[in-house]
Design a protein around this motif. Structure first.
Motif, PDB file in Angstrom:
ATOM      1  N   CYS A 116     -24.305  -3.935  51.249  1.00 53.88           N
ATOM      2  CA  CYS A 116     -25.317  -5.132  51.342  1.00 53.88           C
ATOM      3  C   CYS A 116     -24.870  -6.142  50.224  1.00 53.88           C
TER       4      CYS A 116
ATOM      5  N   GLN B  79     -22.571  -8.511  50.660  1.00 52.89           N
ATOM      6  CA  GLN B  79     -22.942  -9.724  51.836  1.00 52.89           C
ATOM      7  C   GLN B  79     -24.172 -10.404  51.076  1.00 52.89           C
TER       8      GLN B  79
ATOM      9  N   TRP C 119     -27.099  -9.321  50.881  1.00 56.53           N
ATOM     10  CA  TRP C 119     -28.432  -8.960  51.131  1.00 56.53           C
ATOM     11  C   TRP C 119     -29.311  -8.386  50.169  1.00 56.53           C
ATOM     12  N   THR C 120     -30.826  -8.469  50.443  1.00 60.67           N
ATOM     13  CA  THR C 120     -31.808  -7.711  49.727  1.00 60.67           C
ATOM     14  C   THR C 120     -32.502  -6.636  50.342  1.00 60.67           C
TER      15      THR C 120
ATOM     16  N   VAL D 231     -33.630  -6.077  55.889  1.00 62.60           N
ATOM     17  CA  VAL D 231     -32.970  -6.814  54.913  1.00 62.60           C
ATOM     18  C   VAL D 231     -33.246  -8.273  55.206  1.00 62.60           C
ATOM     19  N   ARG D 232     -32.596  -8.923  54.017  1.00 69.35           N
ATOM     20  CA  ARG D 232     -32.960 -10.302  53.932  1.00 69.35           C
ATOM     21  C   ARG D 232     -31.423 -10.890  53.300  1.00 69.35           C
ATOM     22  N   CYS D 233     -30.935 -11.668  54.088  1.00 65.71           N
ATOM     23  CA  CYS D 233     -29.638 -12.287  53.616  1.00 65.71           C
ATOM     24  C   CYS D 233     -29.919 -13.439  52.627  1.00 65.71           C
TER      25      CYS D 233
ATOM     26  N   HIS E   9     -32.667 -15.110  55.920  1.00 66.89           N
ATOM     27  CA  HIS E   9     -32.874 -14.740  57.489  1.00 66.89           C
ATOM     28  C   HIS E   9     -33.112 -13.141  57.092  1.00 66.89           C
ATOM     29  N   GLU E  10     -34.342 -12.851  57.958  1.00 68.77           N
ATOM     30  CA  GLU E  10     -34.679 -11.530  57.949  1.00 68.77           C
ATOM     31  C   GLU E  10     -34.084 -10.675  59.330  1.00 68.77           C
TER      32      GLU E  10
ATOM     33  N   CYS F 115     -24.658 -11.276  58.900  1.00 65.88           N
ATOM     34  CA  CYS F 115     -25.701 -11.755  59.346  1.00 65.88           C
ATOM     35  C   CYS F 115     -25.568 -12.518  60.591  1.00 65.88           C
TER      36      CYS F 115
ATOM     37  N   CYS G  66     -26.265 -16.543  60.375  1.00 67.36           N
ATOM     38  CA  CYS G  66     -25.213 -17.210  59.343  1.00 67.36           C
ATOM     39  C   CYS G  66     -23.942 -17.153  60.301  1.00 67.36           C
TER      40      CYS G  66
END
Length: 431
Positions: A30, A33, A35-36, A49-51, A55-56, A80, A83
Protein backbone atom coordinates in the motif's frame (compact mmCIF):
# COMPACT_ATOMS: atom_id res chain seq x y z
CA UNK A 1 -5.30 -52.17 21.75
CA UNK A 2 -4.78 -48.59 22.80
CA UNK A 3 -4.56 -45.67 20.43
CA UNK A 4 -2.13 -42.93 21.08
CA UNK A 5 -3.36 -39.55 19.90
CA UNK A 6 -0.75 -36.84 19.39
CA UNK A 7 -0.87 -34.00 21.82
CA UNK A 8 -2.61 -30.86 20.57
CA UNK A 9 -0.13 -28.40 19.22
CA UNK A 10 -0.58 -24.73 19.95
CA UNK A 11 0.01 -23.11 16.54
CA UNK A 12 -1.54 -19.77 17.34
CA UNK A 13 1.81 -18.26 18.21
CA UNK A 14 3.44 -19.46 14.97
CA UNK A 15 0.38 -18.35 12.92
CA UNK A 16 0.43 -14.94 14.53
CA UNK A 17 4.03 -14.48 13.42
CA UNK A 18 3.19 -15.37 9.80
CA UNK A 19 0.04 -13.25 9.76
CA UNK A 20 1.97 -10.31 11.12
CA UNK A 21 4.59 -10.78 8.38
CA UNK A 22 1.92 -10.91 5.70
CA UNK A 23 0.21 -7.80 7.03
CA UNK A 24 3.56 -6.06 7.00
CA UNK A 25 3.91 -6.95 3.30
CA UNK A 26 0.41 -5.57 2.74
CA UNK A 27 1.37 -2.27 4.35
CA UNK A 28 4.52 -2.08 2.22
CA UNK A 29 2.50 -2.72 -0.97
CA UNK A 30 0.00 0.00 0.00
CA UNK A 31 2.88 2.36 0.74
CA UNK A 32 4.41 1.78 -2.70
CA UNK A 33 1.03 2.61 -4.28
CA UNK A 34 0.69 5.74 -2.15
CA UNK A 35 -2.42 4.47 -0.38
CA UNK A 36 -3.57 5.52 3.07
CA UNK A 37 -5.08 2.80 5.28
CA UNK A 38 -8.17 3.73 7.23
CA UNK A 39 -8.62 0.67 9.47
CA UNK A 40 -7.01 -2.72 9.01
CA UNK A 41 -9.34 -5.73 9.12
CA UNK A 42 -6.88 -8.62 8.92
CA UNK A 43 -5.90 -10.78 5.95
CA UNK A 44 -9.39 -11.60 4.66
CA UNK A 45 -11.34 -8.55 5.83
CA UNK A 46 -12.08 -5.60 3.60
CA UNK A 47 -9.77 -2.72 4.49
CA UNK A 48 -10.83 0.82 3.53
CA UNK A 49 -8.05 2.70 1.71
CA UNK A 50 -7.57 6.02 -0.04
CA UNK A 51 -5.24 6.43 -3.04
CA UNK A 52 -3.04 9.45 -3.69
CA UNK A 53 -5.72 10.98 -5.93
CA UNK A 54 -8.28 10.79 -3.12
CA UNK A 55 -10.27 7.81 -4.47
CA UNK A 56 -11.74 5.70 -1.66
CA UNK A 57 -12.30 1.96 -2.01
CA UNK A 58 -11.86 -1.35 -0.17
CA UNK A 59 -9.34 -4.15 -0.67
CA UNK A 60 -8.44 -7.45 0.97
CA UNK A 61 -4.86 -7.88 2.16
CA UNK A 62 -4.75 -11.53 1.09
CA UNK A 63 -5.77 -10.62 -2.48
CA UNK A 64 -2.86 -8.17 -2.83
CA UNK A 65 -0.05 -10.29 -1.41
CA UNK A 66 -1.05 -13.79 -2.62
CA UNK A 67 -0.41 -13.18 -6.34
CA UNK A 68 2.38 -11.34 -8.21
CA UNK A 69 -0.05 -9.15 -10.18
CA UNK A 70 -3.23 -8.37 -8.21
CA UNK A 71 -6.31 -8.13 -10.47
CA UNK A 72 -4.00 -8.87 -13.39
CA UNK A 73 -2.29 -5.47 -13.08
CA UNK A 74 1.45 -5.00 -13.19
CA UNK A 75 2.88 -3.66 -9.89
CA UNK A 76 4.38 -0.71 -11.76
CA UNK A 77 0.88 0.47 -12.71
CA UNK A 78 -1.64 1.98 -10.30
CA UNK A 79 -3.80 -0.64 -8.60
CA UNK A 80 -6.57 1.88 -7.98
CA UNK A 81 -9.26 1.10 -10.58
CA UNK A 82 -10.22 4.73 -11.08
CA UNK A 83 -6.63 5.90 -11.51
CA UNK A 84 -5.93 3.06 -13.92
CA UNK A 85 -8.93 3.93 -16.15
CA UNK A 86 -8.75 7.71 -15.95
CA UNK A 87 -7.75 7.99 -19.62
CA UNK A 88 -10.48 5.59 -20.76
CA UNK A 89 -13.11 7.42 -18.68
CA UNK A 90 -12.10 10.79 -20.18
CA UNK A 91 -12.19 9.35 -23.70
CA UNK A 92 -15.67 7.86 -23.17
CA UNK A 93 -16.94 11.11 -21.65
CA UNK A 94 -15.78 13.06 -24.71
CA UNK A 95 -17.46 10.53 -26.99
CA UNK A 96 -20.68 10.72 -24.94
CA UNK A 97 -20.88 14.51 -25.25
CA UNK A 98 -20.14 14.34 -28.98
CA UNK A 99 -22.83 11.71 -29.65
CA UNK A 100 -25.34 13.56 -27.47
CA UNK A 101 -24.78 16.78 -29.39
CA UNK A 102 -25.26 15.08 -32.75
CA UNK A 103 -28.41 13.24 -31.66
CA UNK A 104 -29.95 16.18 -29.80
CA UNK A 105 -29.73 14.61 -26.34
CA UNK A 106 -29.58 16.94 -23.32
CA UNK A 107 -27.15 15.77 -20.58
CA UNK A 108 -27.25 16.77 -16.92
CA UNK A 109 -24.45 15.48 -14.68
CA UNK A 110 -25.36 13.88 -11.34
CA UNK A 111 -23.23 13.24 -8.26
CA UNK A 112 -23.38 9.47 -8.82
CA UNK A 113 -21.02 7.06 -10.53
CA UNK A 114 -21.88 3.78 -12.25
CA UNK A 115 -21.22 0.33 -10.77
CA UNK A 116 -18.13 -0.42 -12.86
CA UNK A 117 -15.80 1.25 -10.33
CA UNK A 118 -13.97 3.00 -13.17
CA UNK A 119 -15.34 6.44 -12.27
CA UNK A 120 -17.92 7.01 -15.02
CA UNK A 121 -20.26 9.85 -14.04
CA UNK A 122 -23.98 9.13 -14.40
CA UNK A 123 -25.91 11.67 -16.49
CA UNK A 124 -29.65 12.33 -16.54
CA UNK A 125 -30.54 12.56 -20.25
CA UNK A 126 -33.51 13.52 -22.41
CA UNK A 127 -33.66 12.75 -26.13
CA UNK A 128 -35.35 14.86 -28.81
CA UNK A 129 -38.49 12.73 -28.56
CA UNK A 130 -38.87 13.39 -24.84
CA UNK A 131 -37.59 10.05 -23.53
CA UNK A 132 -35.82 10.30 -20.15
CA UNK A 133 -33.00 7.91 -19.27
CA UNK A 134 -29.69 7.54 -17.40
CA UNK A 135 -26.42 7.23 -19.29
CA UNK A 136 -22.65 7.22 -18.87
CA UNK A 137 -19.61 7.28 -21.10
CA UNK A 138 -19.72 3.47 -21.23
CA UNK A 139 -23.10 3.70 -22.98
CA UNK A 140 -21.44 4.89 -26.19
CA UNK A 141 -20.41 1.28 -26.94
CA UNK A 142 -22.47 -1.90 -26.89
CA UNK A 143 -21.59 -5.23 -25.30
CA UNK A 144 -19.60 -6.21 -28.42
CA UNK A 145 -17.49 -3.02 -28.20
CA UNK A 146 -19.04 -1.45 -31.30
CA UNK A 147 -20.13 2.22 -31.27
CA UNK A 148 -23.80 2.76 -30.43
CA UNK A 149 -25.73 4.46 -33.23
CA UNK A 150 -28.58 5.70 -31.04
CA UNK A 151 -27.94 6.82 -27.44
CA UNK A 152 -31.56 6.76 -26.20
CA UNK A 153 -32.54 3.17 -25.23
CA UNK A 154 -36.20 3.66 -26.23
CA UNK A 155 -35.31 5.13 -29.62
CA UNK A 156 -32.67 2.44 -30.12
CA UNK A 157 -35.20 -0.29 -29.38
CA UNK A 158 -37.76 1.25 -31.74
CA UNK A 159 -35.16 1.44 -34.52
CA UNK A 160 -34.09 -2.18 -33.92
CA UNK A 161 -37.72 -3.32 -34.01
CA UNK A 162 -38.34 -1.42 -37.24
CA UNK A 163 -35.22 -2.95 -38.78
CA UNK A 164 -36.30 -6.43 -37.67
CA UNK A 165 -39.84 -6.07 -39.05
CA UNK A 166 -38.50 -4.69 -42.34
CA UNK A 167 -36.10 -7.61 -42.60
CA UNK A 168 -38.92 -10.04 -41.82
CA UNK A 169 -41.14 -8.47 -44.50
CA UNK A 170 -38.36 -8.84 -47.09
CA UNK A 171 -37.78 -12.49 -46.17
CA UNK A 172 -41.53 -13.21 -46.24
CA UNK A 173 -41.77 -11.69 -49.71
CA UNK A 174 -38.68 -13.52 -50.98
CA UNK A 175 -39.75 -16.92 -49.63
CA UNK A 176 -43.45 -16.44 -50.46
CA UNK A 177 -44.36 -17.08 -46.84
CA UNK A 178 -47.59 -15.99 -45.15
CA UNK A 179 -48.02 -13.77 -42.08
CA UNK A 180 -50.25 -15.44 -39.47
CA UNK A 181 -50.15 -12.93 -36.62
CA UNK A 182 -48.12 -9.86 -35.64
CA UNK A 183 -47.02 -8.92 -32.12
CA UNK A 184 -45.20 -5.95 -30.62
CA UNK A 185 -41.85 -7.76 -30.81
CA UNK A 186 -42.46 -10.72 -33.12
CA UNK A 187 -44.43 -12.06 -36.09
CA UNK A 188 -45.81 -15.56 -36.66
CA UNK A 189 -45.41 -16.84 -40.22
CA UNK A 190 -45.95 -19.96 -42.26
CA UNK A 191 -43.46 -20.86 -44.95
CA UNK A 192 -44.47 -21.78 -48.47
CA UNK A 193 -44.96 -25.39 -47.41
CA UNK A 194 -47.06 -24.44 -44.39
CA UNK A 195 -44.50 -24.91 -41.61
CA UNK A 196 -45.04 -22.49 -38.67
CA UNK A 197 -42.27 -20.22 -37.46
CA UNK A 198 -41.87 -17.07 -35.35
CA UNK A 199 -39.55 -14.15 -36.15
CA UNK A 200 -38.38 -12.27 -33.02
CA UNK A 201 -37.15 -8.70 -33.43
CA UNK A 202 -36.43 -7.79 -29.78
CA UNK A 203 -32.91 -9.24 -29.66
CA UNK A 204 -29.80 -9.18 -31.82
CA UNK A 205 -29.78 -12.98 -32.14
CA UNK A 206 -33.47 -12.97 -33.07
CA UNK A 207 -32.94 -10.45 -35.86
CA UNK A 208 -29.95 -12.41 -37.15
CA UNK A 209 -32.18 -15.51 -37.39
CA UNK A 210 -34.48 -13.72 -39.86
CA UNK A 211 -33.11 -15.07 -43.14
CA UNK A 212 -34.44 -16.93 -46.20
CA UNK A 213 -33.40 -20.35 -44.86
CA UNK A 214 -35.30 -19.82 -41.58
CA UNK A 215 -37.50 -22.91 -41.93
CA UNK A 216 -35.82 -25.97 -40.45
CA UNK A 217 -38.33 -28.36 -42.03
CA UNK A 218 -37.68 -26.92 -45.49
CA UNK A 219 -33.93 -27.10 -44.87
CA UNK A 220 -34.28 -30.79 -44.12
CA UNK A 221 -36.30 -31.17 -47.31
CA UNK A 222 -33.52 -29.45 -49.26
CA UNK A 223 -30.97 -31.78 -47.68
CA UNK A 224 -33.13 -34.70 -48.72
CA UNK A 225 -33.25 -33.40 -52.29
CA UNK A 226 -29.46 -33.03 -52.42
CA UNK A 227 -29.07 -36.49 -50.91
CA UNK A 228 -31.38 -37.99 -53.56
CA UNK A 229 -29.42 -36.30 -56.36
CA UNK A 230 -26.10 -37.62 -55.04
CA UNK A 231 -27.61 -41.08 -54.80
CA UNK A 232 -28.74 -40.92 -58.43
CA UNK A 233 -25.14 -40.29 -59.47
CA UNK A 234 -24.33 -43.71 -57.98
CA UNK A 235 -27.26 -45.42 -59.70
CA UNK A 236 -29.21 -45.54 -56.42
CA UNK A 237 -32.83 -44.55 -55.86
CA UNK A 238 -33.78 -43.33 -52.40
CA UNK A 239 -37.05 -44.94 -51.29
CA UNK A 240 -37.25 -43.08 -47.99
CA UNK A 241 -39.97 -40.41 -47.96
CA UNK A 242 -38.10 -37.86 -45.84
CA UNK A 243 -34.71 -36.85 -44.44
CA UNK A 244 -33.75 -38.63 -41.22
CA UNK A 245 -30.16 -37.70 -40.37
CA UNK A 246 -26.74 -37.62 -42.02
CA UNK A 247 -25.58 -40.57 -39.91
CA UNK A 248 -28.76 -42.65 -40.16
CA UNK A 249 -29.57 -45.17 -42.93
CA UNK A 250 -32.26 -44.29 -45.47
CA UNK A 251 -34.09 -47.02 -47.36
CA UNK A 252 -32.76 -47.20 -50.92
CA UNK A 253 -32.41 -49.53 -53.91
CA UNK A 254 -29.54 -49.75 -56.39
CA UNK A 255 -29.82 -50.26 -60.16
CA UNK A 256 -29.22 -53.99 -59.66
CA UNK A 257 -32.29 -54.30 -57.43
CA UNK A 258 -30.57 -54.57 -54.04
CA UNK A 259 -32.45 -52.87 -51.23
CA UNK A 260 -30.30 -51.53 -48.38
CA UNK A 261 -29.90 -48.68 -45.92
CA UNK A 262 -27.98 -45.77 -47.48
CA UNK A 263 -26.20 -43.49 -45.00
CA UNK A 264 -25.74 -39.94 -46.38
CA UNK A 265 -22.36 -39.50 -44.69
CA UNK A 266 -21.08 -42.83 -46.12
CA UNK A 267 -22.19 -42.78 -49.75
CA UNK A 268 -18.85 -43.23 -51.51
CA UNK A 269 -19.03 -47.02 -51.48
CA UNK A 270 -22.52 -47.11 -52.97
CA UNK A 271 -24.44 -50.36 -52.75
CA UNK A 272 -22.75 -52.74 -50.27
CA UNK A 273 -24.14 -55.79 -52.07
CA UNK A 274 -22.79 -54.92 -55.49
CA UNK A 275 -19.22 -56.22 -56.11
CA UNK A 276 -16.55 -53.56 -56.30
CA UNK A 277 -15.76 -52.66 -59.90
CA UNK A 278 -19.12 -53.94 -61.10
CA UNK A 279 -19.86 -52.81 -64.68
CA UNK A 280 -16.36 -51.38 -64.83
CA UNK A 281 -17.22 -48.85 -62.13
CA UNK A 282 -19.99 -47.31 -64.26
CA UNK A 283 -23.72 -47.33 -63.59
CA UNK A 284 -26.51 -47.48 -66.17
CA UNK A 285 -27.46 -43.94 -67.22
CA UNK A 286 -30.86 -42.50 -66.48
CA UNK A 287 -32.51 -42.59 -69.90
CA UNK A 288 -36.19 -42.98 -68.98
CA UNK A 289 -38.63 -40.29 -67.94
CA UNK A 290 -42.09 -41.18 -66.67
CA UNK A 291 -45.19 -39.77 -64.99
CA UNK A 292 -47.41 -41.98 -62.85
CA UNK A 293 -50.31 -41.32 -60.48
CA UNK A 294 -52.67 -43.02 -58.08
CA UNK A 295 -53.66 -43.30 -54.44
CA UNK A 296 -50.38 -43.15 -52.51
CA UNK A 297 -50.46 -45.84 -49.82
CA UNK A 298 -47.92 -43.89 -47.75
CA UNK A 299 -49.90 -40.63 -47.49
CA UNK A 300 -53.39 -41.83 -48.42
CA UNK A 301 -53.65 -39.01 -50.98
CA UNK A 302 -54.21 -38.96 -54.74
CA UNK A 303 -50.70 -38.31 -56.01
CA UNK A 304 -48.79 -37.66 -59.22
CA UNK A 305 -45.11 -38.66 -59.41
CA UNK A 306 -42.77 -37.56 -62.22
CA UNK A 307 -39.43 -39.36 -62.18
CA UNK A 308 -36.56 -40.98 -64.02
CA UNK A 309 -35.23 -44.51 -64.39
CA UNK A 310 -32.93 -46.65 -66.52
CA UNK A 311 -33.40 -49.22 -69.27
CA UNK A 312 -37.09 -50.03 -69.61
CA UNK A 313 -37.98 -48.48 -66.26
CA UNK A 314 -39.89 -51.61 -65.33
CA UNK A 315 -38.43 -52.09 -61.84
CA UNK A 316 -39.09 -48.49 -60.73
CA UNK A 317 -42.59 -48.44 -62.20
CA UNK A 318 -43.35 -51.74 -60.42
CA UNK A 319 -42.27 -50.17 -57.12
CA UNK A 320 -44.60 -47.24 -57.74
CA UNK A 321 -47.45 -49.64 -58.55
CA UNK A 322 -46.87 -51.40 -55.24
CA UNK A 323 -47.18 -47.97 -53.56
CA UNK A 324 -50.53 -47.38 -55.27
CA UNK A 325 -49.31 -45.28 -58.23
CA UNK A 326 -50.70 -47.61 -60.89
CA UNK A 327 -51.72 -45.16 -63.64
CA UNK A 328 -48.98 -44.46 -66.18
CA UNK A 329 -49.47 -41.17 -68.05
CA UNK A 330 -46.13 -40.91 -69.80
CA UNK A 331 -42.99 -42.96 -70.38
CA UNK A 332 -40.15 -41.78 -72.61
CA UNK A 333 -37.24 -44.19 -73.09
CA UNK A 334 -33.84 -44.11 -74.81
CA UNK A 335 -33.14 -40.49 -73.90
CA UNK A 336 -29.62 -39.19 -74.47
CA UNK A 337 -27.18 -39.18 -71.54
CA UNK A 338 -28.10 -36.52 -69.01
CA UNK A 339 -31.35 -35.63 -70.76
CA UNK A 340 -33.66 -37.30 -68.23
CA UNK A 341 -31.93 -35.65 -65.27
CA UNK A 342 -32.14 -32.24 -66.95
CA UNK A 343 -35.83 -32.72 -67.74
CA UNK A 344 -36.51 -33.82 -64.17
CA UNK A 345 -34.83 -30.72 -62.69
CA UNK A 346 -36.76 -28.50 -65.10
CA UNK A 347 -40.12 -30.01 -64.13
CA UNK A 348 -39.45 -29.93 -60.38
CA UNK A 349 -38.22 -26.33 -60.60
CA UNK A 350 -41.29 -25.35 -62.58
CA UNK A 351 -43.64 -26.96 -60.07
CA UNK A 352 -41.89 -25.14 -57.23
CA UNK A 353 -42.13 -21.78 -59.00
CA UNK A 354 -45.85 -22.36 -59.59
CA UNK A 355 -46.38 -22.99 -55.87
CA UNK A 356 -47.02 -26.73 -55.83
CA UNK A 357 -46.11 -28.37 -52.52
CA UNK A 358 -44.89 -31.96 -52.37
CA UNK A 359 -47.01 -34.45 -50.45
CA UNK A 360 -43.89 -36.38 -49.41
CA UNK A 361 -40.23 -36.22 -50.32
CA UNK A 362 -39.45 -33.83 -53.15
CA UNK A 363 -41.04 -35.60 -56.16
CA UNK A 364 -44.58 -36.50 -55.02
CA UNK A 365 -47.31 -33.91 -55.69
CA UNK A 366 -51.09 -33.60 -55.40
CA UNK A 367 -53.07 -35.08 -58.28
CA UNK A 368 -54.18 -31.57 -59.25
CA UNK A 369 -50.61 -30.86 -60.41
CA UNK A 370 -50.80 -33.46 -63.20
CA UNK A 371 -51.74 -30.97 -65.90
CA UNK A 372 -48.86 -28.66 -64.95
CA UNK A 373 -46.43 -31.59 -64.95
CA UNK A 374 -47.49 -32.57 -68.46
CA UNK A 375 -47.32 -28.95 -69.64
CA UNK A 376 -43.81 -28.54 -68.25
CA UNK A 377 -42.63 -31.70 -69.99
CA UNK A 378 -44.10 -30.49 -73.28
CA UNK A 379 -42.56 -27.05 -72.79
CA UNK A 380 -39.12 -28.54 -72.16
CA UNK A 381 -39.24 -30.72 -75.27
CA UNK A 382 -40.50 -27.82 -77.38
CA UNK A 383 -37.39 -25.87 -76.35
CA UNK A 384 -35.01 -28.63 -77.42
CA UNK A 385 -33.56 -28.08 -80.88
CA UNK A 386 -34.47 -30.77 -83.36
CA UNK A 387 -37.59 -31.92 -81.49
CA UNK A 388 -41.05 -31.16 -82.84
CA UNK A 389 -44.46 -31.95 -81.35
CA UNK A 390 -45.95 -35.27 -82.47
CA UNK A 391 -49.61 -35.75 -83.34
CA UNK A 392 -51.58 -36.03 -80.09
CA UNK A 393 -54.77 -37.96 -79.50
CA UNK A 394 -57.34 -35.98 -77.49
CA UNK A 395 -59.97 -38.70 -77.67
CA UNK A 396 -59.68 -42.38 -78.40
CA UNK A 397 -61.86 -41.90 -81.47
CA UNK A 398 -61.03 -38.40 -82.68
CA UNK A 399 -57.50 -37.51 -83.78
CA UNK A 400 -56.06 -34.01 -83.62
CA UNK A 401 -53.81 -32.90 -86.45
CA UNK A 402 -50.25 -31.92 -85.63
CA UNK A 403 -49.90 -28.15 -85.13
CA UNK A 404 -47.22 -26.01 -86.64
CA UNK A 405 -43.72 -26.11 -85.19
CA UNK A 406 -44.16 -23.07 -82.93
CA UNK A 407 -47.74 -23.80 -81.83
CA UNK A 408 -48.59 -25.00 -78.31
CA UNK A 409 -50.41 -28.29 -77.86
CA UNK A 410 -53.30 -28.14 -75.36
CA UNK A 411 -54.43 -31.62 -74.45
CA UNK A 412 -56.52 -33.36 -71.84
CA UNK A 413 -54.00 -35.30 -69.77
CA UNK A 414 -56.58 -37.74 -68.47
CA UNK A 415 -56.92 -39.38 -71.88
CA UNK A 416 -54.06 -38.02 -73.97
CA UNK A 417 -51.03 -39.90 -75.22
CA UNK A 418 -48.53 -37.08 -75.38
CA UNK A 419 -45.34 -38.82 -76.44
CA UNK A 420 -44.72 -42.18 -77.97
CA UNK A 421 -41.00 -42.66 -77.52
CA UNK A 422 -40.57 -45.86 -79.50
CA UNK A 423 -39.08 -43.94 -82.41
CA UNK A 424 -37.96 -40.81 -80.54
CA UNK A 425 -34.43 -39.75 -81.43
CA UNK A 426 -32.77 -37.22 -79.14
CA UNK A 427 -30.47 -34.59 -80.66
CA UNK A 428 -26.74 -35.07 -80.38
CA UNK A 429 -26.31 -31.81 -78.44
CA UNK A 430 -28.53 -32.87 -75.48
CA UNK A 431 -26.56 -33.69 -72.33
Amino acid sequence: MTSERPANLDVSKEAAVHIAALMDLFRQACGRQGWTLDEERGLVGWTDVRCGAGHEFSVRALDLISVPNPSGVDPSEPWCRKCRHVGWVAERLTALKSVAEVQGVDLTATDKEDESGEGHVVFAAECSKGHHFKTTGRSTRNWRGDPVDILCPDCREAAAFAEGFAKAAAVILETRSTVVKEYRNAVDVRCLRGHPHTFYVDSWDGRQAIRPDFCGACSRLAKFGEFSERAKDLGITVLESQWIAASRPHQAICFAGHEFGLVPSKMKRGCPECPRGMYGGAVPPHDVYYIVSGLDTTTGKETVKPGISSGSGYRRLRQHAEDGLTVQHLKITALAAGMARTLERFVLGGLDSEGWLSTRGVEYFPMEALQDVMDLVGEWFMDQLGLRPRPAVGDLCDAVEAPEVHDVVDIDVDAAVVFDSDDLTAPDHAA
